[in-house]
Motif scaffolding. Sequence first.
Motif, PDB file in Angstrom:
ATOM      1  N   ASN A 106       0.607  -0.950   0.192  1.00  0.00           N
ATOM      2  CA  ASN A 106      -0.014   0.542   0.096  1.00  0.00           C
ATOM      3  C   ASN A 106       1.132   1.098   0.053  1.00  0.00           C
ATOM      4  OD1 ASN A 106      -2.547  -0.949   0.095  1.00  0.00           O
ATOM      5  ND2 ASN A 106      -2.166  -1.812   2.508  1.00  0.00           N
ATOM      6  N   TRP A 107       0.674   1.624  -1.444  1.00  0.00           N
ATOM      7  CA  TRP A 107       1.477   3.319  -0.694  1.00  0.00           C
ATOM      8  C   TRP A 107       1.010   4.393  -1.566  1.00  0.00           C
ATOM      9  CZ3 TRP A 107       6.598   2.648  -0.653  1.00  0.00           C
ATOM     10  CH2 TRP A 107       7.110   1.671  -1.891  1.00  0.00           C
ATOM     11  N   GLY A 108       1.722   5.343  -0.589  1.00  0.00           N
ATOM     12  CA  GLY A 108       0.176   5.955   0.585  1.00  0.00           C
ATOM     13  C   GLY A 108      -0.650   6.222   0.998  1.00  0.00           C
ATOM     14  N   TRP A 109      -1.654   7.201   1.272  1.00  0.00           N
ATOM     15  CA  TRP A 109      -1.975   7.134   2.879  1.00  0.00           C
ATOM     16  C   TRP A 109      -3.371   6.503   2.114  1.00  0.00           C
ATOM     17  CZ3 TRP A 109       0.096   8.744   7.023  1.00  0.00           C
ATOM     18  CH2 TRP A 109       1.198   9.438   7.085  1.00  0.00           C
ATOM     19  N   GLY A 110      -3.709   6.045   3.594  1.00  0.00           N
ATOM     20  CA  GLY A 110      -4.701   4.906   3.645  1.00  0.00           C
ATOM     21  C   GLY A 110      -4.250   3.313   2.933  1.00  0.00           C
TER      22      GLY A 110
END
Length: 129
Positions: A106-110
Motif C-alpha cells: 500500500n503506497w500512499g495514505w490509506g
Amino acid sequence: CRPRPEFKIVVATQTDDGRKFNRGRLMNAAFREMNGSEYDSVIFHDVDLLPSEELMPYYATPPCEGRPCHLAGRWRSKYTSEDSVGGAIAFRPADFVRINGYANDNWGWGLDDEELGLRMVECGLRVVK
C-alpha cells in the motif's frame, strides 16, 4: 499504584527518495528491528496521536492472545467506525506474526489499517475497543 512496564520505543521513518509513503513496510520493519517477538506486547502508534495518561493501564497491560486492543478506539471523535483499527493498536507479537503483519504493497495514505483489520478477521482475531 501505577504500572511501570519496561518498554522500548522504535521510531520508523521512510527515506526521502521520492516514493510515496508506505506505512505497512515501516511498521513491519520496526517490528523486525526491535525483534518484537521478545516482548509481551507491541504497540503500533501513529505519530500524530499522543499517548493518553488515562489509557496507561491499556498501554501497560498486554492484550489477551487473539484479542488485539485498538487503543485509539478510545478517541471516539476520530475513530467512529466500529471496524476501524487505525491510530494505535496493541498486539501480542505472536498474533502480529499470525496475521503476517501489515500489507507491504500500500503506497500512499490509506488502506493499510483497513487491510490490517481484514487480516485480523481472516485469522479469527477479535479486536477489543
